[in-house]
Scaffold this motif. Structure first.
Motif, PDB file in Angstrom:
ATOM      1  N   ILE A   7       1.909   0.300  18.880  1.00  0.00           N
ATOM      2  CA  ILE A   7       0.969   0.814  17.892  1.00  0.00           C
ATOM      3  C   ILE A   7       0.617  -0.303  16.920  1.00  0.00           C
ATOM      4  CG2 ILE A   7       2.883   1.749  16.527  1.00  0.00           C
ATOM      5  CD1 ILE A   7       0.948   3.918  15.532  1.00  0.00           C
ATOM      6  N   LEU A   8      -0.675  -0.480  16.657  1.00  0.00           N
ATOM      7  CA  LEU A   8      -1.152  -1.431  15.659  1.00  0.00           C
ATOM      8  C   LEU A   8      -1.550  -0.654  14.413  1.00  0.00           C
ATOM      9  CD1 LEU A   8      -1.998  -4.239  14.689  1.00  0.00           C
ATOM     10  CD2 LEU A   8      -4.221  -3.852  15.783  1.00  0.00           C
ATOM     11  N   PHE A   9      -0.891  -0.940  13.303  1.00  0.00           N
ATOM     12  CA  PHE A   9      -1.109  -0.248  12.036  1.00  0.00           C
ATOM     13  C   PHE A   9      -2.084  -1.047  11.183  1.00  0.00           C
ATOM     14  CE2 PHE A   9       0.314   0.403   7.550  1.00  0.00           C
ATOM     15  CZ  PHE A   9      -0.067   1.732   7.425  1.00  0.00           C
ATOM     16  N   PHE A  19      -3.934   2.719  14.745  1.00  0.00           N
ATOM     17  CA  PHE A  19      -3.756   3.710  13.676  1.00  0.00           C
ATOM     18  C   PHE A  19      -4.313   3.154  12.375  1.00  0.00           C
ATOM     19  CE2 PHE A  19      -1.724   5.809  10.160  1.00  0.00           C
ATOM     20  CZ  PHE A  19      -1.594   7.134  10.557  1.00  0.00           C
ATOM     21  N   LEU A  20      -5.204   3.943  11.731  1.00  0.00           N
ATOM     22  CA  LEU A  20      -5.790   3.570  10.453  1.00  0.00           C
ATOM     23  C   LEU A  20      -5.191   4.411   9.336  1.00  0.00           C
ATOM     24  CD1 LEU A  20      -7.864   2.329  12.446  1.00  0.00           C
ATOM     25  CD2 LEU A  20      -9.651   2.963  10.815  1.00  0.00           C
ATOM     26  N   HIS A  62       7.024   0.299  20.045  1.00  0.00           N
ATOM     27  CA  HIS A  62       6.898  -0.951  19.298  1.00  0.00           C
ATOM     28  C   HIS A  62       5.704  -0.858  18.347  1.00  0.00           C
ATOM     29  CE1 HIS A  62       9.752  -2.951  22.056  1.00  0.00           C
ATOM     30  NE2 HIS A  62       9.168  -2.204  22.988  1.00  0.00           N
ATOM     31  N   SER A  63       5.769  -1.610  17.246  1.00  0.00           N
ATOM     32  CA  SER A  63       4.687  -1.558  16.256  1.00  0.00           C
ATOM     33  C   SER A  63       4.463  -2.937  15.652  1.00  0.00           C
ATOM     34  CB  SER A  63       5.016  -0.556  15.148  1.00  0.00           C
ATOM     35  OG  SER A  63       6.131  -0.991  14.388  1.00  0.00           O
ATOM     36  N   ALA A  64       3.282  -3.118  15.105  1.00  0.00           N
ATOM     37  CA  ALA A  64       2.934  -4.314  14.338  1.00  0.00           C
ATOM     38  C   ALA A  64       1.842  -3.915  13.364  1.00  0.00           C
ATOM     39  CB  ALA A  64       2.463  -5.437  15.258  1.00  0.00           C
TER      40      ALA A  64
END
Length: 489
Positions: free
Chosen positions: A92-94, A115-116, A54-56
């Protein structure tokens, strides 16, 4: 009559056209300045020990990357939302391109990745009110800068499993100048914050980031196991106070590789607690492998062991190390009252250019947290191995100072060539209260390290068995996410 009627029709048509123009203009004016939402899609790959289902993105939670808006709440809300997926494939937080001003925030979810993007910059707030004050570490008994508590780190977490902090070489900027100024002026009420600190956790990866201008230490994994720090660039002015690069502290199974560090203090410092507090806590740092490290630090060490080592340090390996304009190659720092031990240290393949010392050990590093330390708590320093070292423009080959009545033993130095500087010390080796051997070393070591003859390296062998963290491999993960953008019309 017909001409008059035609003229009237034309006037009516002109009036209608004029009215339509006014209506159209008013309609345009009515939406002038309206924010219209758009989404930009990002598809990227990243190297990680764990992929996420999952991501946001930070903008989904009100994040604004203008370098002025405080985003602490956006980070907290995003992490809170993503915590629901920790048992469903993780998340994961983008952090997209932009300058994201923020105070400290906590990672509270297992199986989580931050993640940057390569054009993302996390700017640490310079307002002390944006940093909570927390208790001292139990193995230290007090803060490093002052007695009592300490400011929480910019990115902080405790009791976590499977945490990845990574990016496409995105940047974390600690904006440390104000903190350094307060330190020099003695104006700090609490110990300065670090950039990243993870406590009591396992399976941690910190990789592919640039860290600049930390208020103090940069990366501080503590009381943790299975830690990988990989592909990190750390820079700070070489005059900045205590801006250590990577400091594993009371950790087991640590791999540090492919890092470039310019620092005002030790590039890598391995620790395990301070005097009676570290002895009581009793958690050593062990099974550490440092590979392909480049260091510039004119007043400190490439790799330091201690000085806080009261819980013990053992089985540390380092290879393929490059240091330029750095005070020392490997430094062991301890003192009466530390207790603990530093043993089974193996270093090979160092290239050193413009150094004050190549080898430095001292049992007289007398900084203490308080006056309650035990003067009978003597450290044990033994089985220290260095081989395959080439150094040039060196002022002092070695300063090896044990403790009277508590000598440092089992020192082995082999296949080492040191080219002394034009203004080098007349006595290249200074040795007291130590014992060991040497082989094929130039200039000739002190008498306490008798030469065993050329080619004698059996005692200085580098271990061939792998430690568990070497078995951990990263994989290529893919992520697809949308970033909210707003355009004004």
């Amino acid at each position: 009559m017909e001409l008059r009627q035609n003229h009237t029709r034309i006037k009516v048509i002109n009036i209608i056209l004029a009215l339509f123009t006014v209506i159209l203009t008013d309609s345009r004016n009515s939406v002038s300045g309206r924010k219209v939402d758009h989404y930009k899609e990002y598809n990227f790959e990243y190297s990680s020990t764990s992929c996420r289902a999952h991501s946001a993105t930070l903008t989904d939670f009100g994040g604004v990357g203008d370098g002025k808006t405080l985003n602490t709440k956006a980070f907290k809300d995003a992490i809170c939302y993503l915590s629901q997926f920790e048992s469903d494939g993780g998340s994961i937080l983008f952090v997209p391109p932009g300058k994201w001003l923020t105070g400290s925030f906590n990672i509270t979810s297992d199986h989580f990745t931050l993640f940057l993007h390569q054009d993302a910059v996390l700017l640490a707030s310079q307002d002390e009110n944006d940093w909570a004050v927390i208790k001292p570490l139990p193995s230290y008994g007090r803060g490093r800068d002052t007695e009592g508590g300490r400011y929480i780190s910019l990115i902080f977490g405790t009791n976590l499993t499977d945490i990845v902090i990574t990016g496409d070489n995105g940047t974390i900027d600690g904006q440390g100048q104000t903190w350094w100024d307060k330190f020099h002026k003695g104006e700090l009420q609490y110990t300065r914050p670090y950039l990243i600190e993870i406590l009591y956790s396992e399976n941690i990866q910190i990789s592919n980031l640039t860290l600049v201008n930390s208020p103090s230490w940069n990366i501080h994994p503590t009381y943790s196991s299975n830690v990988i720090v990989q592909g990190i660039t750390i820079t700070a002015p070489v005059t900045s106070p205590n801006t250590d690069g990577i400091n594993p502290d009371s950790c087991t199974n640590v791999r540090i590789e492919d890092c470039f560090i310019v620092s005002g203090d030790d590039c890598v410092a391995i620790k395990s607690g301070w005097d009676e507090y570290g002895i009581t806590f009793g958690m050593p740092t062990k099974q550490v492998f440092i590979k392909r490290l480049t260091c510039i630090s004119p007043t400190s060490a490439t790799i330091a062991l201690g000085s806080e080592m009261s819980g013990g340090i053992e089985d540390v390996r380092a290879e393929d190390i490059l240091a330029i304009n750095t005070e020392s190659g490997v430094r062991i720092k301890t003192a009466v009252g530390r207790g603990g031990y530093v043993k089974d240290i193996y270093v090979k393949g160092m290239i050193l250019k413009t150094m004050k010392y190549v080898f430095w050990m001292t049992g007289n590093y007398g900084s203490h947290p308080d006056n309650n330390y035990d003067p009978n708590a003597l450290p044990v320093i033994q089985n220290i191995n260095y081989r395959d070292v080439a150094a040039e423009n060196v002022t002092i080959a070695a300063h090896l100072e044990g403790i009277q009545g508590d000598p440092f033993t089992g020192i082995c130095i082999s296949n080492v060539t040191i080219e002394m500087a034009q203004k080098a010390n007349k006595l290249p080796w200074n040795c007291t209260d130590i014992s060991g051997i040497s082989s094929d070393v130039t200039p000739q070591p002190c008498d306490l390290l008798p030469d065993q003859g050329e080619g004698y390296t059996s005692v200085c062998n580098f271990p061939t068995e792998r430690i568990p963290i070497d078995e951990v491999e990263v994989q290529t993960c893919a992520c697809k996410t949308k970033v909210l953008t707003r355009n004004v019309y």
